[in-house]
Design an enzyme around this catalytic site. Structure first.
Site, PDB file in Angstrom:
ATOM      1  N   ASP A  39       0.835  -1.225   0.023  1.00  0.00           N
ATOM      2  CA  ASP A  39       0.040   0.034  -0.059  1.00  0.00           C
ATOM      3  C   ASP A  39       0.765   1.380   0.070  1.00  0.00           C
ATOM      4  OD1 ASP A  39      -1.779  -1.848   0.054  1.00  0.00           O
ATOM      5  OD2 ASP A  39      -2.661  -1.292   2.117  1.00  0.00           O
ATOM      6  N   GLU A  87      -4.428  -0.859  -1.562  1.00  0.00           N
ATOM      7  CA  GLU A  87      -5.796  -0.722  -1.057  1.00  0.00           C
ATOM      8  C   GLU A  87      -6.792   0.263  -1.746  1.00  0.00           C
ATOM      9  OE1 GLU A  87      -6.088  -0.062   3.149  1.00  0.00           O
ATOM     10  OE2 GLU A  87      -8.096   0.356   3.164  1.00  0.00           O
ATOM     11  N   LYS A 146      -6.616  -4.919  -3.126  1.00  0.00           N
ATOM     12  CA  LYS A 146      -7.246  -5.422  -2.041  1.00  0.00           C
ATOM     13  C   LYS A 146      -8.410  -4.647  -1.440  1.00  0.00           C
ATOM     14  CE  LYS A 146      -3.705  -4.122   1.331  1.00  0.00           C
ATOM     15  NZ  LYS A 146      -4.349  -3.323   1.964  1.00  0.00           N
ATOM     16  N   LYS A 149      -8.035  -4.448   5.043  1.00  0.00           N
ATOM     17  CA  LYS A 149      -6.626  -4.303   5.434  1.00  0.00           C
ATOM     18  C   LYS A 149      -5.520  -5.546   4.875  1.00  0.00           C
ATOM     19  CE  LYS A 149      -8.391  -0.975   7.745  1.00  0.00           C
ATOM     20  NZ  LYS A 149      -9.598  -0.672   6.882  1.00  0.00           N
ATOM     21  N   THR A 175       0.390   0.712   6.597  1.00  0.00           N
ATOM     22  CA  THR A 175       0.989   1.084   7.761  1.00  0.00           C
ATOM     23  C   THR A 175       1.362  -0.119   8.633  1.00  0.00           C
ATOM     24  OG1 THR A 175      -1.142   1.427   8.879  1.00  0.00           O
ATOM     25  CG2 THR A 175      -0.148   3.264   8.098  1.00  0.00           C
ATOM     26  N   THR A 176       2.502  -0.027   9.377  1.00  0.00           N
ATOM     27  CA  THR A 176       2.861  -1.155  10.128  1.00  0.00           C
ATOM     28  C   THR A 176       1.710  -1.753  10.960  1.00  0.00           C
ATOM     29  OG1 THR A 176       4.660   0.308  10.587  1.00  0.00           O
ATOM     30  CG2 THR A 176       4.677  -1.682  11.771  1.00  0.00           C
ATOM     31  N   ASP A 177       1.023  -0.943  11.637  1.00  0.00           N
ATOM     32  CA  ASP A 177       0.099  -1.526  12.610  1.00  0.00           C
ATOM     33  C   ASP A 177      -1.493  -1.766  11.881  1.00  0.00           C
ATOM     34  OD1 ASP A 177      -0.230   1.180  12.088  1.00  0.00           O
ATOM     35  OD2 ASP A 177      -0.846   1.827  14.204  1.00  0.00           O
ATOM     36  N   VAL A 178      -1.579  -1.506  10.903  1.00  0.00           N
ATOM     37  CA  VAL A 178      -3.021  -1.785  10.145  1.00  0.00           C
ATOM     38  C   VAL A 178      -2.506  -2.546   9.044  1.00  0.00           C
ATOM     39  CG1 VAL A 178      -5.083  -0.694   8.979  1.00  0.00           C
ATOM     40  CG2 VAL A 178      -3.825   0.434  10.903  1.00  0.00           C
ATOM     41  N   CYS A 179      -2.392  -2.500   7.874  1.00  0.00           N
ATOM     42  CA  CYS A 179      -2.341  -3.200   6.945  1.00  0.00           C
ATOM     43  C   CYS A 179      -1.179  -4.303   6.666  1.00  0.00           C
ATOM     44  CB  CYS A 179      -2.564  -2.472   5.147  1.00  0.00           C
ATOM     45  SG  CYS A 179      -3.906  -1.953   5.228  1.00  0.00           S
TER      46      CYS A 179
END
Ligand code: TIU
Length: 236
Positions: A39, A87, A146, A149, A175-179
């Protein structure tokens, strides 16, 4: 997948990583290893995109373009598989959950309507949905579109990985914590061996980035994490 006993000790290759030398079986080859670039779109990394329109900073996501570029060039040169993800939603919004539509609209970045400086947020074909030019996919590199996430949900990523005999996945992007985390967790459950490059991914909030990296580094639950320099050294 090979088993540990299939690989002669002298041809094993590992990347220095936490919390274990990666991959677990030392079977690191261009043929069975892919770089995932997740992404890296204007919507997440650039002024006028989705994240910016939500009123959130894009400094850290933009800053990981250069380190990813170095890894991308090295892995391309080494003949590794390269796979990009984007995304975004269909222009008819048929794949857009009402929940996600409602939250984006409430945040000030509606998906599929009300264009901003980079067009309609997270909408296929719009300027903000494009991958940043520094990391533009080459013609033969698969791009996974996609709606969610995770890059496995409602896509052909798993089929592509299995058709090409890919066991090892190197994770970069935002982002590291999401996708990135969602995709890494999905990959782990499917049996792929995952390595997160901590300087080649970023979150909106640096503390959340640090915790997401910590989760991968600690306890070997989802795989391992390292700096790109250690990967580059191992594949040189
Ligand atoms: N690519 C990705 O991570 N999608 C997001 O929505 N990320 C946020 O941090 N919101």
């Amino acid at each position: 997948m090979t088993t540990m006993t299939d690989i002669p000790t002298q041809s094993k290759r590992f990347v220095k990583a936490q919390s274990y030398p990666w991959p677990f079986d030392g079977d690191l080859r261009p043929e069975n290893t892919a770089l995932l670039v997740i992404d890296m779109q204007h919507d997440f990394c650039s002024a006028g995109g989705f994240i910016d329109r939500l009123g959130l900073p894009t400094g850290s996501t933009h800053a990981c373009i250069e380190p990813i570029k170095r890894v991308l060039e090295a892995m391309r040169a080494g003949g590794y598989h390269i796979i990009h993800t984007r995304e975004g939603h269909r222009r008819d919004a048929a794949d857009l959950p009402a929940t996600k539509a409602w939250r984006a609209k409430r945040g000030g970045a509606p998906i599929g309507s009300t264009p901003g400086p980079r067009g309609m947020a997270l909408t296929r074909g719009e300027p903000g949905w494009q991958i940043v030019p520094e990391l533009a996919p080459l013609a033969h590199e698969p791009v996974i579109d996609k709606p969610g996430k995770g890059a496995f949900y409602a896509t052909d990523l798993d089929a592509i990985l299995r058709l090409h005999g890919i066991d090892n996945l190197v994770f970069t992007g935002v982002t590291t914590d999401v996708c990135v985390h969602t995709t890494l967790r999905e990959a782990n459950d499917r049996g792929y061996e995952c390595l997160l490059l901590e300087d080649c991914c970023a979150a909106i909030n640096p503390k959340s980035h640090d915790m997401a990296v910590w989760q991968v580094k600690t306890g070997a639950i989802f795989g391992a994490a390292t700096h790109s320099a250690d990967l580059l050294e191992a594949i040189a």
